[in-house]
Motif scaffolding. Sequence first.
Motif, PDB file in Angstrom:
ATOM      1  N   TRP A 125      -4.463   0.031 -20.673  1.00 34.37           N
ATOM      2  CA  TRP A 125      -5.196   0.709 -19.612  1.00 34.37           C
ATOM      3  C   TRP A 125      -6.399  -0.135 -19.228  1.00 34.37           C
ATOM      4  O   TRP A 125      -7.168  -0.572 -20.080  1.00 34.37           O
ATOM      5  CB  TRP A 125      -5.656   2.085 -20.071  1.00 34.37           C
ATOM      6  CG  TRP A 125      -4.537   3.078 -20.164  1.00 34.37           C
ATOM      7  CD1 TRP A 125      -3.853   3.449 -21.277  1.00 34.37           C
ATOM      8  CD2 TRP A 125      -3.968   3.808 -19.080  1.00 34.37           C
ATOM      9  NE1 TRP A 125      -2.886   4.355 -20.974  1.00 34.37           N
ATOM     10  CE2 TRP A 125      -2.930   4.605 -19.625  1.00 34.37           C
ATOM     11  CE3 TRP A 125      -4.220   3.867 -17.720  1.00 34.37           C
ATOM     12  CZ2 TRP A 125      -2.163   5.450 -18.844  1.00 34.37           C
ATOM     13  CZ3 TRP A 125      -3.449   4.721 -16.942  1.00 34.37           C
ATOM     14  CH2 TRP A 125      -2.446   5.498 -17.492  1.00 34.37           C
ATOM     15  N   ASN A 127      -9.813  -0.513 -16.491  1.00 31.09           N
ATOM     16  CA  ASN A 127     -10.735   0.180 -15.605  1.00 31.09           C
ATOM     17  C   ASN A 127     -11.148  -0.743 -14.469  1.00 31.09           C
ATOM     18  O   ASN A 127     -11.032  -1.962 -14.558  1.00 31.09           O
ATOM     19  CB  ASN A 127     -11.976   0.647 -16.369  1.00 31.09           C
ATOM     20  CG  ASN A 127     -11.643   1.653 -17.444  1.00 31.09           C
ATOM     21  OD1 ASN A 127     -10.868   2.583 -17.214  1.00 31.09           O
ATOM     22  ND2 ASN A 127     -12.200   1.484 -18.625  1.00 31.09           N
ATOM     23  N   SER A 128     -11.658  -0.152 -13.417  1.00 32.50           N
ATOM     24  CA  SER A 128     -12.147  -0.954 -12.305  1.00 32.50           C
ATOM     25  C   SER A 128     -13.449  -1.635 -12.697  1.00 32.50           C
ATOM     26  O   SER A 128     -14.105  -1.280 -13.671  1.00 32.50           O
ATOM     27  CB  SER A 128     -12.357  -0.069 -11.073  1.00 32.50           C
ATOM     28  OG  SER A 128     -13.385   0.872 -11.327  1.00 32.50           O
ATOM     29  N   SER A 131     -16.902   0.180 -13.585  1.00 39.66           N
ATOM     30  CA  SER A 131     -17.267   0.767 -14.877  1.00 39.66           C
ATOM     31  C   SER A 131     -18.228  -0.091 -15.669  1.00 39.66           C
ATOM     32  O   SER A 131     -18.766   0.350 -16.677  1.00 39.66           O
ATOM     33  CB  SER A 131     -16.013   1.006 -15.718  1.00 39.66           C
ATOM     34  OG  SER A 131     -15.331  -0.213 -15.955  1.00 39.66           O
ATOM     35  N   TRP A 171     -10.194   5.348   1.423  1.00 37.28           N
ATOM     36  CA  TRP A 171      -9.832   5.874   0.091  1.00 37.28           C
ATOM     37  C   TRP A 171      -9.641   4.722  -0.886  1.00 37.28           C
ATOM     38  O   TRP A 171      -8.537   4.290  -1.145  1.00 37.28           O
ATOM     39  CB  TRP A 171      -8.577   6.735   0.150  1.00 37.28           C
ATOM     40  CG  TRP A 171      -7.627   6.373   1.232  1.00 37.28           C
ATOM     41  CD1 TRP A 171      -7.648   6.803   2.516  1.00 37.28           C
ATOM     42  CD2 TRP A 171      -6.498   5.499   1.146  1.00 37.28           C
ATOM     43  NE1 TRP A 171      -6.629   6.257   3.222  1.00 37.28           N
ATOM     44  CE2 TRP A 171      -5.899   5.466   2.411  1.00 37.28           C
ATOM     45  CE3 TRP A 171      -5.935   4.749   0.115  1.00 37.28           C
ATOM     46  CZ2 TRP A 171      -4.780   4.705   2.678  1.00 37.28           C
ATOM     47  CZ3 TRP A 171      -4.807   3.996   0.395  1.00 37.28           C
ATOM     48  CH2 TRP A 171      -4.247   3.983   1.662  1.00 37.28           C
ATOM     49  N   ASP A 173      -9.120   3.023  -4.434  1.00 38.46           N
ATOM     50  CA  ASP A 173      -8.491   3.485  -5.675  1.00 38.46           C
ATOM     51  C   ASP A 173      -9.211   2.825  -6.847  1.00 38.46           C
ATOM     52  O   ASP A 173      -9.055   1.643  -7.102  1.00 38.46           O
ATOM     53  CB  ASP A 173      -7.013   3.111  -5.681  1.00 38.46           C
ATOM     54  CG  ASP A 173      -6.268   3.732  -6.843  1.00 38.46           C
ATOM     55  OD1 ASP A 173      -6.897   4.526  -7.573  1.00 38.46           O
ATOM     56  OD2 ASP A 173      -5.083   3.432  -7.026  1.00 38.46           O
ATOM     57  N   THR A 174     -10.021   3.606  -7.569  1.00 36.35           N
ATOM     58  CA  THR A 174     -10.804   3.060  -8.682  1.00 36.35           C
ATOM     59  C   THR A 174     -10.496   3.766  -9.993  1.00 36.35           C
ATOM     60  O   THR A 174     -11.321   3.775 -10.895  1.00 36.35           O
ATOM     61  CB  THR A 174     -12.304   3.180  -8.388  1.00 36.35           C
ATOM     62  OG1 THR A 174     -12.633   4.570  -8.183  1.00 36.35           O
ATOM     63  CG2 THR A 174     -12.679   2.398  -7.139  1.00 36.35           C
ATOM     64  N   LYS A 175      -9.319   4.366 -10.110  1.00 37.26           N
ATOM     65  CA  LYS A 175      -8.973   5.066 -11.343  1.00 37.26           C
ATOM     66  C   LYS A 175      -8.398   4.088 -12.367  1.00 37.26           C
ATOM     67  O   LYS A 175      -7.864   3.039 -12.013  1.00 37.26           O
ATOM     68  CB  LYS A 175      -7.958   6.166 -11.033  1.00 37.26           C
ATOM     69  CG  LYS A 175      -8.481   7.245 -10.112  1.00 37.26           C
ATOM     70  CD  LYS A 175      -7.434   8.315  -9.899  1.00 37.26           C
ATOM     71  CE  LYS A 175      -6.244   7.772  -9.130  1.00 37.26           C
ATOM     72  NZ  LYS A 175      -5.259   8.829  -8.810  1.00 37.26           N
ATOM     73  N   PRO A 176      -8.506   4.415 -13.666  1.00 37.29           N
ATOM     74  CA  PRO A 176      -7.870   3.554 -14.674  1.00 37.29           C
ATOM     75  C   PRO A 176      -6.370   3.452 -14.443  1.00 37.29           C
ATOM     76  O   PRO A 176      -5.708   4.433 -14.099  1.00 37.29           O
ATOM     77  CB  PRO A 176      -8.191   4.266 -15.995  1.00 37.29           C
ATOM     78  CG  PRO A 176      -9.393   5.099 -15.699  1.00 37.29           C
ATOM     79  CD  PRO A 176      -9.272   5.511 -14.269  1.00 37.29           C
ATOM     80  N   GLN A 177      -5.815   2.248 -14.641  1.00 38.93           N
ATOM     81  CA  GLN A 177      -4.405   2.016 -14.389  1.00 38.93           C
ATOM     82  C   GLN A 177      -3.791   1.270 -15.566  1.00 38.93           C
ATOM     83  O   GLN A 177      -4.463   0.480 -16.235  1.00 38.93           O
ATOM     84  CB  GLN A 177      -4.200   1.206 -13.108  1.00 38.93           C
ATOM     85  CG  GLN A 177      -4.699   1.891 -11.851  1.00 38.93           C
ATOM     86  CD  GLN A 177      -4.288   1.162 -10.600  1.00 38.93           C
ATOM     87  OE1 GLN A 177      -3.245   0.530 -10.565  1.00 38.93           O
ATOM     88  NE2 GLN A 177      -5.115   1.238  -9.566  1.00 38.93           N
TER      89      GLN A 177
END
Length: 474
Positions: A125, A127-128, A131, A171, A173-177
Amino acid sequence: MRIGAKPLFSFNEQALALFDEIKACNDITFSYRTLEEPFMLMKSRFCELIGLKKIVKREEHNRRSFTDPDEGIMIAKLIEQFEMGKPYTYFAFITYIMEEFHAYVGRAFIESFLRRHYDEVVERWCNSRESGRMEVNRQDCDRYHSDLVNYVAGKPTCAIIAIDEYCSQDWPDTKPQLMLVIIVSTNQQLHYKVKRNGNLHTVMPGITLYGDTLPPLVVTKRVTLDADVHATGLRFNVNAVIVRKPMGQVNSAIFRAWIIDVLIPYVDSLRPTMLGENEEAVLLMDNLKAHKKEETLQILADDRIRPVIIPPHSRHGFQVEDLLTFALLKQELRKVNANSDVRTQAHTISRLVEATEAVTTPSRNRSAFRRAAITSELIGGRYVARIDEAEYNARMAELFPGEFLEDKIKPPQFQDSMGVRPQNGVRSQNGFLQYFWNFSSRPIRTSKHQFQFNICMNKLDQNTRGYFCGIDQL
């Protein structure tokens, strides 16, 4: 109980082996229903296991879709993307394989690929980059405080200018991926660059401690400007400076042009009436690479403008416009966007400039500087900058809460009705506890570490003369 010489490890294997042993006994008659209780399996599940047992397993594996050199190229690409700060997701890696090798693969291939190359590539995982904002260095903060005392304090308020960029987009997208990274990656490296989605527009307002506002710089992602932009009534280089950049962000060339066309003429207009000929103006800005090019710094030095750079990752604590202006700007954008659903280039730029003008009034500009511990005072008939140490300590409390609590605040001191009277206290009635505060600095004002001190004044116990102090953390 295990049947036979071959070790059996699963419950299903033991049940099937026991069933084979029972079936080999010719003198035993049974049904699947009678085996439910001893096997602790439902009849339907037991029949399913027997059916799976009869399936002939293939001894030859499927032919691989790619050779070892091909998969070596894939691994090299994954490493390259990781070092660039753009690791692949499952979907991005599948897209790359389809475009590069002209082959259709799915998620099952990626999982098989990871199993074969477990010692080189893993999934983790990420993060952007946003963080990492909380990783602030104390030495950088001390350096910044020294710059404020040496170069900002005592300067005319009209010559203290703060700038910052605000990106407006639909929009992001800065969620953990879950991404594919190399096996030797550390937690500090598990970041990815945010992909800019939608129509990106960047606005860079310039405000002064005196309350003035410089024409904001607007960068649009579009290569050309529509004719409707001119129909909105915006006066170019007066209400806003609009430039075009494919990425929609401020780079070194755009920033340097803004300094030459907007900042330097403003500073020159202050001389010699409000700012001395040899007196320096101050430009407060963050540590963006575009701000620190040698050519740009030389232009500032030639016009006697001193850049003061805030510490890295501390814009939420020290950046003037980030503390107040941009929060109000987001509210104004939501308000104006709610009134209309039109998203043309002309309407978007017009709303962005309109919202910027609404939040950069003189009173709000001065309030933004006060949030950053920079205030003004009247000395010798002119307003000059002053550093508010109490407010600066409040900003430091947000960046280093544990250290601030340990060094800056002392617990409240109490005296009972039989002890020495406090110097600065509240005298209670009817035998209630006398109490007073003794802080070495102002109380903490931070969103993450706010404390509310509730003093519960109880009547003193005749024997223990005790008291109770309750501290409730919000």
